[in-house]
Design a protein around this motif. Structure first.
Motif, mmCIF file in Angstrom:
data_model
loop_
_atom_site.group_PDB
_atom_site.id
_atom_site.type_symbol
_atom_site.label_atom_id
_atom_site.label_comp_id
_atom_site.label_asym_id
_atom_site.label_seq_id
_atom_site.Cartn_x
_atom_site.Cartn_y
_atom_site.Cartn_z
ATOM 1 N N PRO A 6 0.811 -1.212 0.000
ATOM 2 C CA PRO A 6 0.000 0.000 0.000
ATOM 3 C C PRO A 6 0.850 1.270 0.000
ATOM 4 C CG PRO A 6 0.143 -0.834 2.213
ATOM 5 C CD PRO A 6 0.859 -1.829 1.325
ATOM 6 N N PHE A 51 -3.503 4.240 5.481
ATOM 7 C CA PHE A 51 -3.385 3.638 4.153
ATOM 8 C C PHE A 51 -4.663 2.898 3.825
ATOM 9 C CE2 PHE A 51 -1.640 0.234 6.815
ATOM 10 C CZ PHE A 51 -2.166 -0.922 6.275
ATOM 11 N N GLU A 52 -4.912 2.782 2.533
ATOM 12 C CA GLU A 52 -6.053 2.018 2.042
ATOM 13 C C GLU A 52 -5.601 0.572 1.898
ATOM 14 O OE1 GLU A 52 -9.083 3.658 -1.005
ATOM 15 O OE2 GLU A 52 -7.539 2.601 -2.158
ATOM 16 N N SER A 53 -6.195 -0.327 2.670
ATOM 17 C CA SER A 53 -5.763 -1.723 2.628
ATOM 18 C C SER A 53 -6.414 -2.501 1.489
ATOM 19 C CB SER A 53 -6.028 -2.414 3.963
ATOM 20 O OG SER A 53 -7.401 -2.421 4.253
ATOM 21 N N ASN A 96 -9.109 -1.757 -2.111
ATOM 22 C CA ASN A 96 -10.037 -1.015 -2.945
ATOM 23 C C ASN A 96 -10.290 -1.905 -4.154
ATOM 24 O OD1 ASN A 96 -10.739 0.624 -5.329
ATOM 25 N ND2 ASN A 96 -10.576 2.347 -3.907
ATOM 26 N N THR A 105 -9.075 -0.520 -7.577
ATOM 27 C CA THR A 105 -7.612 -0.462 -7.658
ATOM 28 C C THR A 105 -7.043 -1.869 -7.812
ATOM 29 O OG1 THR A 105 -7.567 1.539 -6.307
ATOM 30 C CG2 THR A 105 -5.510 0.297 -6.475
#
Length: 181
Positions: free
Chosen positions: A16, A27-29, A31, A34
């Motif tokens: 990430p 943080f985006e764990s 998506n 994505t």
């Protein structure tokens, strides 16, 4: 986030983008869009699992078969593990090969383990919390496993067999060759 495919087709290491400042980090764990853009995989996770274990605990090598096979996205929330997956897809050029990576709360990496793989991990630090998303529901009758120390796999678990703690179920798993017969 970045995604790098391992030498096992369909198996990815995800890292990430972390934003840190004096308050801590974010943080985006995961998506979905994505993940799809980076891996070309359209995943729908339906079940999240979490375990807490002390150093030496080895969970695996586990998988589910048939309609209940599972892909997993795994990561460590606290502590660290050596995570291992084994390609069990007979038509794959990497059939019977394994990949291992250290996952930790510090490195924040994740491993995507596709369907058709056995998966396991050994805990390298006390009070480790391990989390995984699954794209299919657990089904006890579809559960299978392979001995962690199967000589044909030659996995370096980084700990001696005397330091490894197994469940009763995992001590009685078959070798890969026995399972395949």
């Amino acid at each position: 986030m970045t995604a790098k495919e391992t030498y096992l087709k369909g198996c990815f290491v995800l890292t990430p983008q972390v934003f840190e400042d004096e308050r801590g980090y974010f943080f985006e764990s995961f998506n979905k869009e994505t993940f799809k853009r980076l891996t070309s995989l359209n995943m729908s996770f339906v079940q999240d699992n979490q375990s807490k274990s002390n150093k030496g605990v080895l969970r695996g090598l586990h998988f589910q078969i048939g309609d209940h096979a599972q892909a997993k996205l795994v990561r460590v929330l606290q502590g660290r593990v050596l995570d291992v997956c084994v390609d069990l897809r007979p038509d794959s050029p990497t059939f019977k090969q394994h990949f291992s990576i250290e996952l930790s709360a510090k490195n924040r990496k994740q491993l995507f383990v596709p369907r058709g793989f056995a998966h396991g991990f050994v805990v390298l630090e006390d009070a480790t919390i391990f989390s995984y998303k699954c794209d299919n529901y657990y089904n006890k009758t579809s559960e299978r496993g392979i001995k962690y120390d199967d000589k044909s796999l030659n996995i370096d678990w980084r700990l001696s067999s005397e330091d490894i703690v197994l469940s009763d179920k995992d001590t009685h798993l078959p070798t890969l060759e026995s399972y395949l017969q």
